[in-house]
Structures are given as structure tokens and as C-alpha cells.
Design a protein around this motif. Sequence first.
Motif, PDB file in Angstrom:
ATOM      1  N   ILE A 179       3.545  -1.010   3.760  1.00 41.56           N
ATOM      2  CA  ILE A 179       3.104   0.310   3.531  1.00 41.56           C
ATOM      3  C   ILE A 179       4.285   1.233   3.491  1.00 41.56           C
ATOM      4  CG2 ILE A 179       1.958   2.303   4.885  1.00 41.56           C
ATOM      5  CD1 ILE A 179       0.641   0.467   6.638  1.00 41.56           C
ATOM      6  N   LEU A 180       4.166   1.762   2.213  1.00 43.67           N
ATOM      7  CA  LEU A 180       5.119   2.868   1.622  1.00 43.67           C
ATOM      8  C   LEU A 180       4.280   4.122   1.812  1.00 43.67           C
ATOM      9  CD1 LEU A 180       6.160   1.095  -1.558  1.00 43.67           C
ATOM     10  CD2 LEU A 180       7.020   0.758   0.609  1.00 43.67           C
ATOM     11  N   GLU A 207       1.144   2.154  14.882  1.00 42.16           N
ATOM     12  CA  GLU A 207       0.054   1.384  15.386  1.00 42.16           C
ATOM     13  C   GLU A 207      -0.352   0.078  14.418  1.00 42.16           C
ATOM     14  OE1 GLU A 207      -3.111   3.296  16.930  1.00 42.16           O
ATOM     15  OE2 GLU A 207      -1.726   4.537  18.214  1.00 42.16           O
ATOM     16  N   VAL A 208      -0.640   0.501  13.186  1.00 41.04           N
ATOM     17  CA  VAL A 208      -1.111  -0.492  12.082  1.00 41.04           C
ATOM     18  C   VAL A 208      -0.038  -1.345  11.448  1.00 41.04           C
ATOM     19  CG1 VAL A 208      -2.107  -0.226   9.616  1.00 41.04           C
ATOM     20  CG2 VAL A 208      -2.805   1.533  11.304  1.00 41.04           C
ATOM     21  N   ALA A 209       1.362  -0.722  11.780  1.00 41.18           N
ATOM     22  CA  ALA A 209       2.304  -1.740  11.228  1.00 41.18           C
ATOM     23  C   ALA A 209       2.412  -2.772  12.451  1.00 41.18           C
ATOM     24  CB  ALA A 209       3.552  -0.793  11.053  1.00 41.18           C
ATOM     25  N   ASP A 210       2.110  -2.281  13.922  1.00 39.74           N
ATOM     26  CA  ASP A 210       2.282  -3.321  14.516  1.00 39.74           C
ATOM     27  C   ASP A 210       1.263  -4.426  14.580  1.00 39.74           C
ATOM     28  OD1 ASP A 210       4.463  -2.164  15.980  1.00 39.74           O
ATOM     29  OD2 ASP A 210       3.064  -0.899  17.289  1.00 39.74           O
ATOM     30  N   GLU A 211       0.096  -3.946  14.224  1.00 38.58           N
ATOM     31  CA  GLU A 211      -1.050  -5.027  14.127  1.00 38.58           C
ATOM     32  C   GLU A 211      -0.885  -6.223  13.390  1.00 38.58           C
ATOM     33  OE1 GLU A 211      -4.662  -3.438  12.457  1.00 38.58           O
ATOM     34  OE2 GLU A 211      -4.998  -2.366  14.204  1.00 38.58           O
ATOM     35  N   GLY A 212      -0.170  -6.230  12.188  1.00 39.65           N
ATOM     36  CA  GLY A 212       0.053  -7.405  11.318  1.00 39.65           C
ATOM     37  C   GLY A 212       1.436  -7.602  11.042  1.00 39.65           C
ATOM     38  N   ARG A 256       3.409  -5.441   9.895  1.00 39.36           N
ATOM     39  CA  ARG A 256       3.779  -5.138   8.275  1.00 39.36           C
ATOM     40  C   ARG A 256       5.107  -4.306   8.469  1.00 39.36           C
ATOM     41  NH1 ARG A 256      -2.189  -4.566   7.154  1.00 39.36           N
ATOM     42  NH2 ARG A 256      -3.050  -4.360   9.267  1.00 39.36           N
ATOM     43  N   THR A 257       5.377  -4.195   7.207  1.00 41.41           N
ATOM     44  CA  THR A 257       6.629  -3.511   6.909  1.00 41.41           C
ATOM     45  C   THR A 257       6.348  -2.088   6.741  1.00 41.41           C
ATOM     46  OG1 THR A 257       7.668  -5.400   5.790  1.00 41.41           O
ATOM     47  CG2 THR A 257       8.682  -3.694   5.450  1.00 41.41           C
ATOM     48  N   GLY A 291       0.720  -1.188   0.091  1.00 37.55           N
ATOM     49  CA  GLY A 291      -0.011  -0.071   0.092  1.00 37.55           C
ATOM     50  C   GLY A 291       1.093   1.165   0.066  1.00 37.55           C
ATOM     51  N   THR A 292       0.469   2.229  -0.856  1.00 39.38           N
ATOM     52  CA  THR A 292       1.228   3.426  -0.747  1.00 39.38           C
ATOM     53  C   THR A 292       0.357   4.464  -0.686  1.00 39.38           C
ATOM     54  OG1 THR A 292       2.564   2.223  -2.681  1.00 39.38           O
ATOM     55  CG2 THR A 292       3.099   4.624  -2.384  1.00 39.38           C
TER      56      THR A 292
END
Length: 260
Positions: free
Chosen positions: A173-174, A196-201, A203-204, A86-87
Motif C-alpha cells: 500500500i502506497l 491494521e490493514v497492513a497487519d492483516e496480510g 502488507r508493505t 495499491g496507491t
Amino acid sequence: MVYLLDKVWKEYRGRAGVTRALDGLSLSVERGERLALVGRSGAGKTTLFRLLNATLRPTRGRVLFDERDVGQMSSRELRAMRRRVGTVYQQHYLVPSLSVLDNALCGGLGRWSLWQTARSVLRPERADVEEAEHFLELVGLKDKLRERADTLSGGQQQRLAVARVLMQNPEVILADEPVASLDPGLADSVMNLLHEVADEGRRTLVVALHNVELALGYFPRVVGLRGGAVALDAKASGLTREALAEFYADEKAWQQTPVT
Ligand SMILES: Nc1ncnc2c1ncn2[C@@H]1O[C@H](COP(=O)(O)OP(=O)(O)OP(=O)(O)O)[C@@H](O)[C@H]1O
Ligand SMILES: [Mg+2]
């Protein structure tokens, strides 16, 4: 490892001739890593992002995503990859005449079939609307749901672009200068939100930033581009504010005292 870039060149051909935006850039990014990308205007940050989300191909060199060579992917595999990345673009590419809520719902497009997409615009699922409202609340736009996107301020549009990417539920996520037009308080809340959103899954997260404080305050790893190559790749804990500020202020001076 989620990304491996091996000596990547990118040249643009324009009226003024050839511009070399990336010049033998090598970089690897682990899954779940948080990385701030810094560098002056024209250093190649946006170009790098467009290689990472496979909307651009390198002129030379290889980009591996999940150990697969992007250059060898079929169009089906490319579509699958683009769904996973996602960018948040520097220009937000919102649909001006659509409402804030509909713009956020558009973030789900890559996730859905053509039929689901048509239905979601005409008559969105309750669950999707709730999810979009949840993300819009997170970015502080709950009271703007029905407004047209083109009536939002620059900072509000930026936050809407973040909410839209969250709807995509991407693994990577970029974000290309996602806080450039935000006041300091909002900049912090958007940075916190991305984390927070990156922590959830797990995510990079790769974020291009012009703000030294934010880069050092929020990211364990800082990568600096200069002239289309990696000129700095350091742990934020081993990097001083002054060293990073110098990277911007005087590239030649910085070159003599590398901080890697
Ligand atoms: N489509 C294009 N055609 C021709 N040249 C381009 C194109 N896109 C970028 N460039 C050139 O490539 C170089 C790198 O541009 P890029 O947008 O990647 O830099 P950037 O680090 O994102 O800069 P900024 O901080 O200003 O956003 C610049 O010299 C730019 O002028
Ligand atoms: Mg840019």
C-alpha cells in the motif's frame, strides 16, 4: 525484499526544460515494512511512488519489484504488478458522478476480469458490496454510501480513496499524503486503519507524510528525500522530533548534522 531501487534518475521534459525529480536515488524496502516518506514539496515523493507502482519508468537506473526488474517486465507482468500495489494518490481520482459505494467497488477492478467488472458495476455481487460497505464503515463513511462522490468534503474523499484501495486487497500500500486534509482525530483513525490493514496480510506500507508527529508516532522507519535523493534513512526510535523538524525547516543546517 519487495523493492530495490538502484541509483534511479527521473527527469521530466516540459516547456521549461528538463526537471530532475529523482537524482540517483537508492532505496530498499523489505516485505511487510512500514515506512514514512518525508520531504519538502518538490523533493520527489510522488515521483518515487509512481516508480514504485510502475506507472512511470525511470530515466536511468533500475527498479526491482520482488527481485524482478520492472524495466524488463512484459505488459502482462506489469499489469500483474500493478494489481499487487495499491496507491492512495494525493489527488484522489474518484469518479465524481458515481456514488460513494460504487467508487469503493471500483477498487476491485484490477482484481477482476472485464466481465466481472461490467457485472460489478451493473449488478454487484452481494459479497463485494458487503466488503465495500465494511471498508466504508471502517473509514467512517457508512452513512454516505448512496451520496455522489462529488458531494463529499475533502477529508471524506480522502477516506473514500483509502477504502477503495483496501478493496483492491494489495500486497503493497502506497499512500501519498493520505491525511493531508483531515483533522487530527481523523488523521489518527486513517493511520490506524492503514496499519491494521497492513497487519492483516503482512502488507508493505509506504506513506508520504508532512506531519512529523505522525511519521515518528506510526512508523518504525523514516526516509527523508531531498532534491530527489535519500537524505535521511533512520529508525524512528533513533530520531528526535527536533532533528526531523529541522529536516524540514532548514535543509542546510540539517545537512551538517545528519541523523542517520
Ligand atoms: N509531470 C511532470 N512534468 C514536469 N515536472 C514534473 C512533473 N511531475 C513532477 N515534476 C517536478 O518534479 C519535481 C518533484 O515532484 P514530485 O511531485 O515528485 O514532488 P513531491 O515531493 O511529491 O512534492 P509535494 O510534496 O508538493 O507533493 C518537482 O520539481 C516537480 O515540479
Ligand atoms: Mg507529491
